[in-house]
Write a protein that holds these residues in place. Structure first.
Motif, PDB file in Angstrom:
ATOM      1  N   PHE A 107       0.839  -1.191   0.000  1.00 35.17           N
ATOM      2  CA  PHE A 107       0.000   0.000   0.000  1.00 35.17           C
ATOM      3  C   PHE A 107       0.879   1.248   0.000  1.00 35.17           C
ATOM      4  O   PHE A 107       1.814   1.338   0.801  1.00 35.17           O
ATOM      5  CB  PHE A 107      -0.900   0.021   1.234  1.00 35.17           C
ATOM      6  N   PRO A 108       0.603   2.233  -0.843  1.00 33.39           N
ATOM      7  CA  PRO A 108       1.438   3.444  -0.888  1.00 33.39           C
ATOM      8  C   PRO A 108       1.567   4.153   0.454  1.00 33.39           C
ATOM      9  O   PRO A 108       2.608   4.747   0.746  1.00 33.39           O
ATOM     10  CB  PRO A 108       0.713   4.317  -1.918  1.00 33.39           C
ATOM     11  N   ARG A 109       0.512   4.114   1.281  1.00 29.10           N
ATOM     12  CA  ARG A 109       0.568   4.797   2.583  1.00 29.10           C
ATOM     13  C   ARG A 109       1.274   3.956   3.655  1.00 29.10           C
ATOM     14  O   ARG A 109       1.558   4.451   4.745  1.00 29.10           O
ATOM     15  CB  ARG A 109      -0.843   5.149   3.068  1.00 29.10           C
ATOM     16  N   GLN A 110       1.513   2.702   3.358  1.00 28.80           N
ATOM     17  CA  GLN A 110       2.187   1.813   4.307  1.00 28.80           C
ATOM     18  C   GLN A 110       3.640   2.242   4.451  1.00 28.80           C
ATOM     19  O   GLN A 110       4.347   2.456   3.473  1.00 28.80           O
ATOM     20  CB  GLN A 110       2.097   0.382   3.767  1.00 28.80           C
ATOM     21  N   ARG A 111       4.106   2.389   5.688  1.00 31.10           N
ATOM     22  CA  ARG A 111       5.464   2.908   5.892  1.00 31.10           C
ATOM     23  C   ARG A 111       6.519   2.010   5.247  1.00 31.10           C
ATOM     24  O   ARG A 111       7.504   2.496   4.708  1.00 31.10           O
ATOM     25  CB  ARG A 111       5.753   3.108   7.380  1.00 31.10           C
ATOM     26  N   GLN A 112       6.303   0.695   5.282  1.00 29.48           N
ATOM     27  CA  GLN A 112       7.288  -0.212   4.682  1.00 29.48           C
ATOM     28  C   GLN A 112       7.355  -0.032   3.168  1.00 29.48           C
ATOM     29  O   GLN A 112       8.434  -0.125   2.579  1.00 29.48           O
ATOM     30  CB  GLN A 112       6.952  -1.667   5.026  1.00 29.48           C
ATOM     31  N   THR A 113       6.215   0.217   2.552  1.00 26.23           N
ATOM     32  CA  THR A 113       6.203   0.469   1.113  1.00 26.23           C
ATOM     33  C   THR A 113       6.939   1.762   0.793  1.00 26.23           C
ATOM     34  O   THR A 113       7.631   1.868  -0.224  1.00 26.23           O
ATOM     35  CB  THR A 113       4.758   0.512   0.590  1.00 26.23           C
ATOM     36  N   LYS A 114       6.817   2.740   1.677  1.00 27.99           N
ATOM     37  CA  LYS A 114       7.532   4.002   1.465  1.00 27.99           C
ATOM     38  C   LYS A 114       9.042   3.810   1.514  1.00 27.99           C
ATOM     39  O   LYS A 114       9.774   4.464   0.776  1.00 27.99           O
ATOM     40  CB  LYS A 114       7.101   5.037   2.509  1.00 27.99           C
ATOM     41  N   TYR A 115       9.517   2.908   2.398  1.00 30.33           N
ATOM     42  CA  TYR A 115      10.952   2.615   2.413  1.00 30.33           C
ATOM     43  C   TYR A 115      11.411   2.224   1.008  1.00 30.33           C
ATOM     44  O   TYR A 115      12.424   2.708   0.496  1.00 30.33           O
ATOM     45  CB  TYR A 115      11.313   1.403   3.287  1.00 30.33           C
ATOM     46  N   ILE A 116      10.652   1.300   0.421  1.00 33.58           N
ATOM     47  CA  ILE A 116      11.055   0.686  -0.841  1.00 33.58           C
ATOM     48  C   ILE A 116      10.963   1.678  -1.991  1.00 33.58           C
ATOM     49  O   ILE A 116      11.909   1.834  -2.779  1.00 33.58           O
ATOM     50  CB  ILE A 116      10.180  -0.544  -1.125  1.00 33.58           C
ATOM     51  N   LEU A 117       9.820   2.358  -2.108  1.00 31.98           N
ATOM     52  CA  LEU A 117       9.640   3.300  -3.202  1.00 31.98           C
ATOM     53  C   LEU A 117      10.617   4.457  -3.104  1.00 31.98           C
ATOM     54  O   LEU A 117      11.122   4.942  -4.127  1.00 31.98           O
ATOM     55  CB  LEU A 117       8.203   3.807  -3.211  1.00 31.98           C
ATOM     56  N   SER A 118      10.903   4.903  -1.881  1.00 28.16           N
ATOM     57  CA  SER A 118      11.865   6.003  -1.702  1.00 28.16           C
ATOM     58  C   SER A 118      13.270   5.554  -2.085  1.00 28.16           C
ATOM     59  O   SER A 118      14.012   6.294  -2.741  1.00 28.16           O
ATOM     60  CB  SER A 118      11.845   6.486  -0.251  1.00 28.16           C
ATOM     61  N   ALA A 119      13.640   4.355  -1.664  1.00 29.95           N
ATOM     62  CA  ALA A 119      14.958   3.829  -2.028  1.00 29.95           C
ATOM     63  C   ALA A 119      15.087   3.722  -3.538  1.00 29.95           C
ATOM     64  O   ALA A 119      16.117   4.093  -4.122  1.00 29.95           O
ATOM     65  CB  ALA A 119      15.187   2.472  -1.372  1.00 29.95           C
TER      66      ALA A 119
END
Length: 216
Positions: A10-22
Motif C-alpha cells: 500500500f502506498p501509505r504503508q510505511r514499509q512500502t515508502k521505504y522501498i519506493l523512496s529507495a
C-alpha cells in the motif's frame, strides 16, 4: 528503464515508502501492483510465491522473491551502490543497518504495541509513547550531521522518517512532537526531499494521540 521487479503493498504503508523512496533515490523503477488486502494476498498464485501472505512483497524480473519492507528496501539500495543509500563504506553500511534495526525493533514496537494494548484494554495513559527512546533519538540528532550516517540521505534516514511519520499520525500529538524538535526537523528534511516528497505525501499529523471512544 525497465522495472527491476514488481512490488505488492500500500502506498501509505510505511514499509512500502521505504522501498519506493529507495528506488526513487537509486534511480530505479519498481512496478507497484494493484492490490486488495484479504483478496490478492489470499490467491493461490500469490501464496505460491509468498506463503506468509504478507505485504509488502517483491518479485524481481529474474523471479527472486523477498518480503519485509526493510529487507526489500535494502536489496533495492544495494542494486545502486553509487546512490549512497548504504553509505560509502562497510562501516557506513553497518551504521545504516544499526539504525534500521533500532527503529524497527525498538521504536515501532514502543510506539504501536502500547497503543494496541490500550485499544484492547481501553486504558489510555497520559503519554502513549516511549519517552526514553524519543529522548535517545533526539540526543543523537543533536550530535549528528544533517542525516544519521553521512551528509546525504541513506536508507536509515528513510526508515526513521517513515516510522516517525506513522507515529505522528497515531500516537504522537503536537505536545509530544514539540518536545523533540530535532527529530521532526530530520523528518521534514527527509520527507521534503524532492525525489521522495510525493512518496511520503502530506504529513497528516494528529493534534492529540488517537484514542477510540470509551463505552459510556
Amino acid at each position: 528503464m525497465a522495472p527491476i521487479g514488481s512490488l505488492w503493498g500500500f502506498p501509505r504503508q510505511r514499509q512500502t515508502k521505504y522501498i519506493l523512496s529507495a528506488a526513487a533515490i537509486a534511480g530505479l523503477e519498481v512496478d507497484l501492483q494493484s492490490f486488495e488486502f484479504g483478496v490478492s494476498n489470499k490467491s493461490r498464485e500469490f501464496i505460491s510465491k509468498f506463503p506468509f501472505a504478507k505485504v509488502p512483497t517483491f518479485e524481481g524480473e529474474d523471479g527472486f522473491t523477498l518480503l519485509e519492507g526493510a529487507s526489500i528496501a535494502r536489496y533495492v539500495a544495494a542494486l545502486a551502490p553509487e546512490s549512497g543509500l548504504l553509505g560509502n563504506s562497510i562501516k557506513d553500511a553497518a551504521l545504516v543497518d544499526q539504525w534500521i534495526h533500532f527503529q524497527v525493533a525498538e521504536h515501532e514496537i514502543s510506539t504501536f504495541t502500547d497503543f494496541i494494548w490500550q485499544l484492547v484494554e481501553r486504558l489510555f495513559p497520559e503519554k502513549a509513547y516511549s519517552e526514553n527512546i524519543h529522548k535517545f533519538i533526539a540526543e543523537r540528532q543533536e550530535r549528528s550531521l544533517k542525516f544519521l550516517v553521512t551528509d546525504e540521505i541513506t536508507l536509515a534516514d528513510i526508515v526513521v522518517a517513515s516510522v516517525m511519520q506513522r507515529a505522528a499520525r497515531v500516537t504522537l500529538g503536537a505536545a509530544e512532537r514539540a518536545l523533540y524538535p530535532n527529530v521532526f526537523e530530520h523528518y521534514e528534511r527527509v520527507a521534503g526531499d524532492p525525489r521522495i516528497k510525493d512518496i511520503f505525501g502530506a504529513a497528516d499529523f494528529v493534534e492529540v494521540p488517537v484514542a477510540p471512544k470509551k463505552d459510556e
